[in-house]
Write a protein that holds these residues in place. Structure first.
Motif, PDB file in Angstrom:
ATOM      1  N   SER A 193       0.825  -1.218   0.000  1.00  0.00           N
ATOM      2  CA  SER A 193       0.000   0.000   0.000  1.00  0.00           C
ATOM      3  C   SER A 193       0.856   1.264   0.000  1.00  0.00           C
ATOM      4  CB  SER A 193      -0.913   0.021   1.232  1.00  0.00           C
ATOM      5  OG  SER A 193      -1.752  -1.107   1.274  1.00  0.00           O
ATOM      6  N   SER A 215       1.937  -0.669  -5.822  1.00  0.00           N
ATOM      7  CA  SER A 215       0.710  -0.215  -5.154  1.00  0.00           C
ATOM      8  C   SER A 215      -0.249   0.458  -6.138  1.00  0.00           C
ATOM      9  CB  SER A 215       1.046   0.743  -4.014  1.00  0.00           C
ATOM     10  OG  SER A 215       1.582   1.965  -4.510  1.00  0.00           O
ATOM     11  N   TYR A 216       0.236   0.808  -7.323  1.00  0.00           N
ATOM     12  CA  TYR A 216      -0.608   1.463  -8.320  1.00  0.00           C
ATOM     13  C   TYR A 216      -1.139   0.466  -9.345  1.00  0.00           C
ATOM     14  CZ  TYR A 216       1.511   5.628  -6.318  1.00  0.00           C
ATOM     15  OH  TYR A 216       1.928   6.595  -5.454  1.00  0.00           O
ATOM     16  N   ARG A 256      -2.863  -3.777  -5.558  1.00  0.00           N
ATOM     17  CA  ARG A 256      -4.051  -3.430  -4.764  1.00  0.00           C
ATOM     18  C   ARG A 256      -4.798  -4.689  -4.318  1.00  0.00           C
ATOM     19  NH1 ARG A 256      -4.615   0.522  -8.839  1.00  0.00           N
ATOM     20  NH2 ARG A 256      -6.290  -0.689  -9.812  1.00  0.00           N
ATOM     21  N   LEU A 305     -11.602  -2.075  -1.485  1.00  0.00           N
ATOM     22  CA  LEU A 305     -10.173  -1.816  -1.301  1.00  0.00           C
ATOM     23  C   LEU A 305      -9.440  -1.853  -2.648  1.00  0.00           C
ATOM     24  CD1 LEU A 305      -9.503  -3.991   1.895  1.00  0.00           C
ATOM     25  CD2 LEU A 305      -9.583  -1.500   1.759  1.00  0.00           C
ATOM     26  N   LYS A 346     -10.674  -1.194  -5.562  1.00  0.00           N
ATOM     27  CA  LYS A 346     -11.074  -0.021  -6.355  1.00  0.00           C
ATOM     28  C   LYS A 346     -10.745   1.295  -5.659  1.00  0.00           C
ATOM     29  CE  LYS A 346     -14.899  -2.558  -8.485  1.00  0.00           C
ATOM     30  NZ  LYS A 346     -16.392  -2.662  -8.616  1.00  0.00           N
ATOM     31  N   ASN A 347     -10.095   1.200  -4.472  1.00  0.00           N
ATOM     32  CA  ASN A 347      -9.709   2.377  -3.699  1.00  0.00           C
ATOM     33  C   ASN A 347     -10.920   3.228  -3.307  1.00  0.00           C
ATOM     34  OD1 ASN A 347      -7.736   3.857  -2.384  1.00  0.00           O
ATOM     35  ND2 ASN A 347      -7.401   5.241  -4.114  1.00  0.00           N
ATOM     36  N   ASN A 348     -12.028   2.545  -3.000  1.00  0.00           N
ATOM     37  CA  ASN A 348     -13.253   3.221  -2.556  1.00  0.00           C
ATOM     38  C   ASN A 348     -13.168   3.383  -1.039  1.00  0.00           C
ATOM     39  OD1 ASN A 348     -15.809   4.134  -1.970  1.00  0.00           O
ATOM     40  ND2 ASN A 348     -16.871   2.625  -3.232  1.00  0.00           N
ATOM     41  N   GLY A 349     -12.499   4.443  -0.584  1.00  0.00           N
ATOM     42  CA  GLY A 349     -12.179   4.618   0.824  1.00  0.00           C
ATOM     43  C   GLY A 349     -13.369   4.768   1.741  1.00  0.00           C
TER      44      GLY A 349
END
Length: 434
Positions: free
Chosen positions: A28, A35-36, A41, A278, A280-283
């Motif tokens: 992360s 991490s990209y 991810r 996580l 999709k980086n949907n925080g």
């Protein structure tokens, strides 16, 4: 030995959890090119899910540093104002604005049924702007040394009575779920003794007063098994090195497995969605999952004697609605309640305490005047929604506060008394018990 095996398994997983967490941090890290990538991810997401599902969750904090009163933000401080071996009484002390006056004292009795009192964080938060709130903070039985003695349903009733007396006149009690029975018993005993400190009002929410009415899966399980089955299958001794070593308990991890199994498919879907959030980086969605499960997965042990006596009294023999419940050999008679006002609240879709089970208290408390009693069924909510969530904040909490203010003593109560009109759902067929 099952509890010992559980402890051993948890300890054995510790290195794997630490490794998973370190790898998650590595994948992360924004300075790590992986991490990209989708692979990076996905690895980080999978490692976090693994760490979270194998973790033991500690007692959460209330984290209610402030509230808003009359449009003004005021600070809130938690203080332990009364304490015994198995419970602390927490006071949410507010820094009130000048000339505010006295709000009603509200004792929120949290359930001692596996989760910590912090499960009622939303309940407390909704009441704080208009009430001086106290809550029972029950202790994890495995953390209480055996030298502190036993704790059963009779002790629970004694604790509630002592706390009501400690808070003094014009106290209002709100019992959420399981404590509805011991709270009703405590108030009945205080009224019978003509105790001047009996609470001004009593609110029972989603409680198992009479589980013969609209029985749920939880009720049916308790009825199908003899008490000996529970004693043989779910009672275990706390292992070393916990402070309560050798204390017989109903372990929290067993309770949690029961909670999870009731809606296992829903929990599996929730964790799958958490993984995708996580990736999709949907925080925001991931944070909501963490917030819910940090609370839901934090469980505590119950003393065996309290658990077994509760199962026997409330779910197997239905002693209270049958007029057979006793407290230290003395019959509990709800008809003795005359001065304490009664509000009962239920959720239309409650799958833990079916509709009608809490309302049964209205039938038992025959000598409370009609002007001092009210029943409300909240449409479209389940058990959790009775004391938490948006509908609780918008529809249930205002009714509770209105009922409390309507039954306060003193001139301020008369000035602030508000009882909102009730909205009831369409009548649903109930299994009534004669």
């Amino acid at each position: 030995m099952f509890y010992q095996f559980y402890e051993f398994g948890h300890a054995a997983m510790a290195p794997w959890r630490a490794t998973a967490e370190n790898m998650r941090v590595a994948y992360s890290n924004p300075f790590n090119p992986l991490s990209y990538t989708a692979m990076g991810r996905s690895l980080a997401a999978g490692l976090e899910v693994f760490e979270r599902v194998t973790r033991r969750y500690g007692k959460p904090a209330f984290e209610l540093p402030q509230t808003q009163i009359a449009g003004v933000d005021v600070s809130v401080h938690e203080k332990v104002v009364w304490s015994k071996s198995f419970c602390d009484l927490l006071h949410f002390e507010r820094c009130l604005p000048p000339h505010h006056g006295n709000d009603p004292k509200v004792l929120v009795v949290a359930p001692m049924s596996g989760h910590y009192a912090t499960l009622l964080r939303g309940t407390v938060e909704a009441l704080l702007p208009a009430a001086d709130v106290y809550i029972t903070d029950w202790k994890d039985a495995r953390m209480v040394p055996l030298s502190e003695g036993r704790f059963d349903l009779d002790d629970y009733i004694d604790y509630v009575t002592e706390m009501i007396r400690f808070l003094g006149p014009d106290t209002h009690v709100v019992a959420v779920c399981q404590p509805s029975v011991p709270v009703l018993a405590a108030v009945a005993l205080m009224e019978e003794a003509e105790d001047p400190l009996a609470p001004a009002s009593m609110t029972l929410m989603g409680g198992p007063i009479d589980t013969r009415i609209n029985p749920t899966a939880v009720n049916r399980l308790a009825e199908e098994k003899p008490l000996k089955w529970f004693e043989d299958n779910v009672v275990m001794n706390v292992p070393w090195p916990q402070p309560g070593v050798m204390r017989p308990v109903y372990p929290g991890f067993l309770q949690l497995s029961g909670f999870m199994s009731m809606n296992l498919d829903r929990h599996l879907v929730a964790h799958k969605e958490f993984f995708m959030h996580l990736v999709k980086n949907n925080g925001d969605s991931a944070d909501k999952h963490r917030e819910f499960y940090d609370e839901y997965l934090a469980v505590m042990d119950l003393t065996a004697e309290f658990y077994l006596q509760t199962v026997d009294t409330v779910f197997i023999h239905h002693a209270l609605p049958k007029g057979e419940m006793t407290h230290r050999g003395h019959l509990v008679d709800p008809s003795k309640i005359r001065r304490t006002a009664l509000l009962t609240v239920e959720g239309e879709n409650d799958d833990i305490s079916g509709v009608g089970q809490t309302q049964a208290a209205q039938r038992l408390c025959v000598n409370i005047p009609d002007s001092n009693r009210m029943h409300y069924v909240q449409p479209d909510v389940g058990h959790y929604g009775v004391f938490n969530g948006s509908r609780f904040r918008k529809e249930i909490a205002p009714r509770i506060l209105g009922f409390i203010n309507a039954h306060r003593s003193g001139s301020r109560a008369e000035q602030t008394s508000v009882v909102l009109p009730l909205r009831r759902p369409a009548a649903k067929r109930q299994k009534q018990v004669v």
